[in-house]
Design a protein around this motif. Structure first.
Motif, PDB file in Angstrom:
ATOM      1  N   SER A   1       0.832  -1.201   0.000  1.00 55.15           N
ATOM      2  CA  SER A   1       0.000   0.000   0.000  1.00 55.15           C
ATOM      3  C   SER A   1       0.868   1.252   0.000  1.00 55.15           C
ATOM      4  N   LYS A   2       0.677   2.086  -1.015  1.00 51.32           N
ATOM      5  CA  LYS A   2       1.514   3.281  -1.106  1.00 51.32           C
ATOM      6  C   LYS A   2       1.155   4.311  -0.047  1.00 51.32           C
ATOM      7  N   LEU A   3      -0.143   4.420   0.265  1.00 50.58           N
ATOM      8  CA  LEU A   3      -0.527   5.351   1.331  1.00 50.58           C
ATOM      9  C   LEU A   3       0.066   4.880   2.661  1.00 50.58           C
TER      10      LEU A   3
ATOM     11  N   LEU B   1     -12.219  10.917  -1.331  1.00 49.27           N
ATOM     12  CA  LEU B   1     -12.439  10.386  -2.680  1.00 49.27           C
ATOM     13  C   LEU B   1     -11.176   9.609  -3.038  1.00 49.27           C
ATOM     14  N   TYR B   2     -11.318   8.317  -3.282  1.00 48.39           N
ATOM     15  CA  TYR B   2     -10.163   7.461  -3.554  1.00 48.39           C
ATOM     16  C   TYR B   2     -10.210   7.027  -5.016  1.00 48.39           C
ATOM     17  N   LEU B   3      -9.206   7.406  -5.778  1.00 47.75           N
ATOM     18  CA  LEU B   3      -9.195   7.103  -7.219  1.00 47.75           C
ATOM     19  C   LEU B   3      -8.228   5.950  -7.503  1.00 47.75           C
ATOM     20  N   GLY B   4      -8.732   4.893  -8.105  1.00 42.19           N
ATOM     21  CA  GLY B   4      -7.895   3.723  -8.382  1.00 42.19           C
ATOM     22  C   GLY B   4      -7.922   2.756  -7.215  1.00 42.19           C
ATOM     23  N   ALA B   5      -9.113   2.375  -6.772  1.00 40.53           N
ATOM     24  CA  ALA B   5      -9.273   1.599  -5.540  1.00 40.53           C
ATOM     25  C   ALA B   5      -8.867   0.144  -5.700  1.00 40.53           C
ATOM     26  N   ALA B   6      -8.824  -0.354  -6.935  1.00 42.40           N
ATOM     27  CA  ALA B   6      -8.512  -1.766  -7.201  1.00 42.40           C
ATOM     28  C   ALA B   6      -9.355  -2.664  -6.295  1.00 42.40           C
ATOM     29  N   ALA B   7      -8.773  -3.719  -5.739  1.00 42.55           N
ATOM     30  CA  ALA B   7      -9.564  -4.668  -4.951  1.00 42.55           C
ATOM     31  C   ALA B   7      -9.757  -4.191  -3.509  1.00 42.55           C
ATOM     32  N   GLY B   8      -9.183  -3.030  -3.181  1.00 41.86           N
ATOM     33  CA  GLY B   8      -9.492  -2.445  -1.884  1.00 41.86           C
ATOM     34  C   GLY B   8      -8.445  -2.601  -0.803  1.00 41.86           C
ATOM     35  N   THR B   9      -7.228  -3.043  -1.177  1.00 39.71           N
ATOM     36  CA  THR B   9      -6.183  -3.204  -0.163  1.00 39.71           C
ATOM     37  C   THR B   9      -6.041  -1.926   0.671  1.00 39.71           C
ATOM     38  N   THR B  10      -5.789  -0.805   0.000  1.00 45.29           N
ATOM     39  CA  THR B  10      -5.565   0.439   0.727  1.00 45.29           C
ATOM     40  C   THR B  10      -6.866   1.097   1.172  1.00 45.29           C
ATOM     41  N   VAL B  11      -7.845   1.124   0.278  1.00 47.02           N
ATOM     42  CA  VAL B  11      -9.063   1.872   0.613  1.00 47.02           C
ATOM     43  C   VAL B  11      -9.782   1.234   1.794  1.00 47.02           C
TER      44      VAL B  11
ATOM     45  N   VAL C   1     -13.389   4.986  -6.419  1.00 46.89           N
ATOM     46  CA  VAL C   1     -13.580   4.899  -7.865  1.00 46.89           C
ATOM     47  C   VAL C   1     -12.575   3.910  -8.457  1.00 46.89           C
ATOM     48  N   GLU C   2     -13.078   2.972  -9.251  1.00 44.35           N
ATOM     49  CA  GLU C   2     -12.206   2.000  -9.925  1.00 44.35           C
ATOM     50  C   GLU C   2     -12.895   1.625 -11.228  1.00 44.35           C
ATOM     51  N   PHE C   3     -12.139   1.588 -12.334  1.00 40.47           N
ATOM     52  CA  PHE C   3     -12.822   1.331 -13.602  1.00 40.47           C
ATOM     53  C   PHE C   3     -12.694  -0.096 -14.127  1.00 40.47           C
ATOM     54  N   ALA C   4     -11.925  -0.949 -13.462  1.00 48.29           N
ATOM     55  CA  ALA C   4     -11.831  -2.335 -13.925  1.00 48.29           C
ATOM     56  C   ALA C   4     -12.826  -3.203 -13.151  1.00 48.29           C
ATOM     57  N   ALA C   5     -13.615  -3.973 -13.867  1.00 46.44           N
ATOM     58  CA  ALA C   5     -14.704  -4.733 -13.235  1.00 46.44           C
ATOM     59  C   ALA C   5     -14.181  -5.851 -12.324  1.00 46.44           C
TER      60      ALA C   5
ATOM     61  N   LEU D   1     -18.002   2.110  -9.991  1.00 49.11           N
ATOM     62  CA  LEU D   1     -17.306   1.523 -11.142  1.00 49.11           C
ATOM     63  C   LEU D   1     -17.309   2.578 -12.248  1.00 49.11           C
ATOM     64  N   GLU D   2     -16.331   3.476 -12.182  1.00 48.78           N
ATOM     65  CA  GLU D   2     -16.290   4.608 -13.099  1.00 48.78           C
ATOM     66  C   GLU D   2     -14.853   4.909 -13.497  1.00 48.78           C
ATOM     67  N   ASP D   3     -14.721   5.723 -14.543  1.00 47.33           N
ATOM     68  CA  ASP D   3     -13.415   6.147 -15.025  1.00 47.33           C
ATOM     69  C   ASP D   3     -13.044   7.477 -14.367  1.00 47.33           C
ATOM     70  N   ALA D   4     -11.920   7.500 -13.682  1.00 49.72           N
ATOM     71  CA  ALA D   4     -11.505   8.704 -12.957  1.00 49.72           C
ATOM     72  C   ALA D   4     -11.211   9.882 -13.893  1.00 49.72           C
ATOM     73  N   ARG D   5     -11.129   9.624 -15.198  1.00 54.53           N
ATOM     74  CA  ARG D   5     -10.933  10.724 -16.140  1.00 54.53           C
ATOM     75  C   ARG D   5     -12.245  11.405 -16.510  1.00 54.53           C
ATOM     76  N   SER D   6     -13.376  10.815 -16.088  1.00 53.12           N
ATOM     77  CA  SER D   6     -14.687  11.406 -16.385  1.00 53.12           C
ATOM     78  C   SER D   6     -15.464  11.691 -15.108  1.00 53.12           C
TER      79      SER D   6
ATOM     80  N   ASP E   1      -4.234   6.807  -6.855  1.00 58.77           N
ATOM     81  CA  ASP E   1      -3.246   5.768  -7.163  1.00 58.77           C
ATOM     82  C   ASP E   1      -3.746   5.019  -8.393  1.00 58.77           C
ATOM     83  N   VAL E   2      -3.729   5.700  -9.532  1.00 60.59           N
ATOM     84  CA  VAL E   2      -4.345   5.112 -10.721  1.00 60.59           C
ATOM     85  C   VAL E   2      -3.379   4.367 -11.635  1.00 60.59           C
ATOM     86  N   ALA E   3      -2.098   4.586 -11.474  1.00 55.50           N
ATOM     87  CA  ALA E   3      -1.129   3.855 -12.283  1.00 55.50           C
ATOM     88  C   ALA E   3      -1.537   3.780 -13.741  1.00 55.50           C
ATOM     89  N   THR E   4      -1.730   4.942 -14.348  1.00 56.18           N
ATOM     90  CA  THR E   4      -2.132   4.976 -15.751  1.00 56.18           C
ATOM     91  C   THR E   4      -1.382   6.130 -16.414  1.00 56.18           C
ATOM     92  N   ARG E   5      -1.559   6.317 -17.689  1.00 58.76           N
ATOM     93  CA  ARG E   5      -0.998   7.504 -18.324  1.00 58.76           C
ATOM     94  C   ARG E   5      -1.806   8.711 -17.863  1.00 58.76           C
TER      95      ARG E   5
HETATM   96  C1  LIG Z   1      -1.804   0.405  -8.585  1.00 61.05           C
HETATM   97  S1  LIG Z   1      -3.490  -0.034  -8.685  1.00 61.05           S
HETATM   98  C2  LIG Z   1      -4.168   0.629  -7.196  1.00 61.05           C
HETATM   99  C3  LIG Z   1      -3.900  -0.139  -5.940  1.00 61.05           C
HETATM  100  C4  LIG Z   1      -4.720   0.386  -4.778  1.00 61.05           C
HETATM  101  N1  LIG Z   1      -4.689   1.822  -4.713  1.00 61.05           N
HETATM  102  C5  LIG Z   1      -4.277  -0.188  -3.468  1.00 61.05           C
HETATM  103  O1  LIG Z   1      -3.248   0.259  -2.953  1.00 61.05           O
HETATM  104  O2  LIG Z   1      -4.978  -1.056  -2.952  1.00 61.05           O
HETATM  105  C6  LIG Z   1      -4.123   1.067  -9.887  1.00 61.05           C
HETATM  106  C7  LIG Z   1      -5.597   0.908 -10.151  1.00 61.05           C
HETATM  107  O3  LIG Z   1      -6.067   2.047 -10.856  1.00 61.05           O
HETATM  108  C8  LIG Z   1      -7.040   1.634 -11.754  1.00 61.05           C
HETATM  109  N2  LIG Z   1      -7.197   2.678 -12.780  1.00 61.05           N
HETATM  110  C9  LIG Z   1      -6.323   2.999 -13.747  1.00 61.05           C
HETATM  111  N3  LIG Z   1      -6.825   3.995 -14.505  1.00 61.05           N
HETATM  112  C10 LIG Z   1      -8.035   4.304 -13.991  1.00 61.05           C
HETATM  113  C11 LIG Z   1      -9.027   5.258 -14.348  1.00 61.05           C
HETATM  114  N4  LIG Z   1      -8.867   6.085 -15.378  1.00 61.05           N
HETATM  115  N5  LIG Z   1     -10.155   5.300 -13.618  1.00 61.05           N
HETATM  116  C12 LIG Z   1     -10.325   4.462 -12.565  1.00 61.05           C
HETATM  117  N6  LIG Z   1      -9.416   3.553 -12.182  1.00 61.05           N
HETATM  118  C13 LIG Z   1      -8.277   3.472 -12.884  1.00 61.05           C
HETATM  119  C14 LIG Z   1      -6.532   0.308 -12.266  1.00 61.05           C
HETATM  120  O4  LIG Z   1      -7.575  -0.481 -12.812  1.00 61.05           O
HETATM  121  C15 LIG Z   1      -5.914  -0.295 -11.018  1.00 61.05           C
HETATM  122  O5  LIG Z   1      -6.834  -1.120 -10.344  1.00 61.05           O
END
Ligand SMILES: C[S@@+](CC[C@H](N)C(=O)[O-])C[C@H]1O[C@@H](n2cnc3c(N)ncnc32)[C@H](O)[C@@H]1O
Lengths: 322, 209
Positions: free
Chosen positions: B44-46, B65-75, B88-92, B112-117, B134-138
């Motif tokens: 967990s980065k936080l 507001l938590y962006l990029g929640a993934a499976a919920g480890t940190t959130v 907010v997490e966009f992968a099902a 279940l939404e895209d953090a860019r919208s 923590d979205v790990a995206t471009r």
């Molecule tokens: C590094 S993981 C997050 C791990 C999580 N924060 C934790 O510590 O438990 C990055 C997550 O961001 C999500 N993600 C990437 N781009 C996104 C976007 N535009 N909107 C929502 N989620 C996004 C990915 O699907 C991935 O689950």
């Protein structure tokens, strides 16, 4: 869900339209105001608390230009009496919505798995065909090999030195062909592993009873999990034996007792005279499993116990027919 | 160091070692003791930001507001010490697990939404005290910029920039600088690399300008 959102939109426009008659002269002004108002309504404005069916559309299809103090607004507008009931309602609504969305997305996962299993069959078939070529070809060399394992063996050997230019050139092609065999075989293995990993999520009960690969095969033969869930168990019993079935219907041959489910140990491991009963019992449980997977999605371990018991009865007493 | 921890986050001895912990139902197989769950700072980065003693400004009970929640480890840990937490997490696929985490946490709201919208969830999310990203995206800076509207005037952005998500070939420092350059409407309070807990990650703490 889309329809639902549109209905709301129409209702809302109707509501505004009445006021427009009284207040504004221009449809443009009305439209501008309407668009503006629509964007600052919270998700709760379209739910009836206590009616979960209204939650999913409200969260999934709504939008707003900017956030607002939704908890207070919902109380002001009388949707909920206080903050804790607001968060309770929000929790129920977000859980229901995300669950529905996940399930909807997972629907397409079965189509991906269908490609996986077909690709696995393709790669296995082509690997075997090319391996036969490698075997035949290698018999012209000093070191004949056979089958896919033979192709692997051929690669692990150090190349033999030869002065014969033709032999050197053709041996090089033979080795390269063996490489293709091995890489196709590796791909088939990787595809199988992917199916084994993914099936328990896509169809947990079917995967549990049939095993991931047979389960995926049944989904592929039916054309999808939903299609499989709608098949009667008698059809599932003979999926993959369509040729035999049509021949039978055309008056040639007997009716098939089983299709691809033959590979299940509960069918192939049952003595031939009882296989029809075993196949029928298995297909019956697989049909139930596919329905639960499609409509509910939760894992029901009791299904396995029921199947085990049923098959044990058939195998021991041989009176499985009802 | 501990004086910088929000209430509800503390250190406890679990299985013989001093661990960062929160109080709540376990989620990812982390060790627990008397209702406290160890917060795995390597996952967990936080958690790593707290472990590093960064000044997150968190006190406990905030709206998040938590962006990029993934499976919920940190959130899951955040929801243990914070108030209403929007995830907010966009992968099902990970959201299926996140729903189970939220089932046991009435203050955790899964989207279940895209953090860019952000307009797709602005009808649900109220203004918040903290954004954790923590979205790990471009375009990680773009995500932070687009979500700034949710942040109250004295709120905090706690963002983690992953170098390899932006550009696998570029040098991490370049990627981090580019992120900070592109951040709009925020003033940066603190940055710190999270190595060795998380290689090639920069933690950024910022507040609206
Ligand atoms: C590094 S993981 C997050 C791990 C999580 N924060 C934790 O510590 O438990 C990055 C997550 O961001 C999500 N993600 C990437 N781009 C996104 C976007 N535009 N909107 C929502 N989620 C996004 C990915 O699907 C991935 O689950």
């Amino acid at each position: 869900m889309v329809n639902y959102g549109m209905n709301l939109c129409v209702l809302y426009i109707c509501g505004r339209a009445i006021r427009f008659e009284n207040t504004f002269g221009s449809p443009v002004v009305w439209w501008a105001m309407n668009a503006d108002r629509g964007s600052d309504r919270g998700w709760f404005s379209s739910v009836s608390p206590g009616d979960p069916e209204t939650y999913v559309g409200a969260i999934a299809d709504g939008s707003a230009n900017e956030p607002a103090d939704w908890p207070s607004r919902s109380i002001e507008s009388g949707v909920v009496p206080d903050q804790s009931s607001y968060y309770e309602l929000l929790h129920a609504a977000t859980q229901a919505t995300a669950r529905a969305q996940v399930r909807r997305r997972e629907r397409t996962d079965d189509q991906r798995l269908i490609h996986c299993i077909r690709a696995m069959d393709d790669t296995e078939r082509v690997a075997n065909e090319l391996a036969e070529r490698v075997s035949a070809w290698s018999s012209t060399t000093d070191t004949p090999v056979s089958g896919i394992d033979g192709a692997r063996e051929l690669l692990s050997r150090s190349p033999t030195q030869t002065d014969d230019a033709i032999a050197a050139a053709t041996d090089e092609r033979l080795v390269s062909l063996a490489e293709q065999v091995v890489s196709l075989d590796d791909e088939a293995t990787a595809l199988r592993e992917t199916i084994e990993k993914s099936m328990p999520t896509v169809a947990p009960n079917l995967s549990m009873l049939a095993g991931p690969v047979l389960g995926a095969r049944l989904i592929a033969l039916a054309g999808g999990l939903e299609a499989l869930a709608k098949q009667p168990s008698g059809t599932i019993q003979v999926l993959g034996a369509e040729d035999a079935l049509f021949a039978h219907l055309a008056g040639r041959g007997s009716s098939p007792k089983h299709g691809v489910i033959f590979v299940h140990e509960y069918v192939s491991g049952t003595e031939p005279s009882l296989r029809g009963s075993a196949a029928r019992a298995l297909a019956g449980k697989l049909a139930i499993a596919a329905r639960i997977d499609h409509y509910a999605g939760d894992r029901r371990p009791s299904l396995q116990a029921e199947l085990d018991e049923r098959i044990a009865t058939i195998q021991s007493r041989g009176d499985g027919d009802e | 160091m501990s004086d910088r921890l929000p209430s509800g986050v503390t250190y406890r001895t679990i299985e013989g070692s001093d661990r960062l912990v929160t109080e709540g139902p376990p989620v990812y197989g982390e060790p627990t003791s008397e209702g406290w769950r160890a917060w795995d700072v390597r996952r967990s980065k936080l958690g790593a930001m707290f472990e590093r003693g960064m000044d997150t400004g968190l006190e406990g009970g905030e709206t998040v507001l938590y962006l990029g929640a993934a499976a919920g480890t940190t959130v899951s840990h955040v929801a243990d010490f914070a108030g209403p937490t929007y995830a907010v997490e966009f992968a099902a696929r990970p959201v299926a697990d996140l729903l189970e985490v939220a089932a046991e946490r009435p203050n955790l709201f899964v989207l279940l939404e895209d953090a860019r919208s952000p307009s797709e969830y602005a009808h649900v999310v109220e203004p918040v005290d903290v954004i954790v990203q923590d979205v790990a995206t471009r375009d990680q800076a773009q995500v932070a910029n687009a979500n700034r509207q949710f942040l109250s005037d004295d709120g905090r952005l706690l963002a983690v920039v992953k170098a390899r998500s932006e550009d696998v070939t570029a040098d991490p420092e370049t990627v981090f600088d580019r992120f900070l350059d592109r951040l709009e409407g925020y003033s940066v309070l603190e940055t710190e690399r999270l190595d060795p807990f998380h290689d090639d990650h920069l933690a950024v703490i910022a507040t609206p300008e």
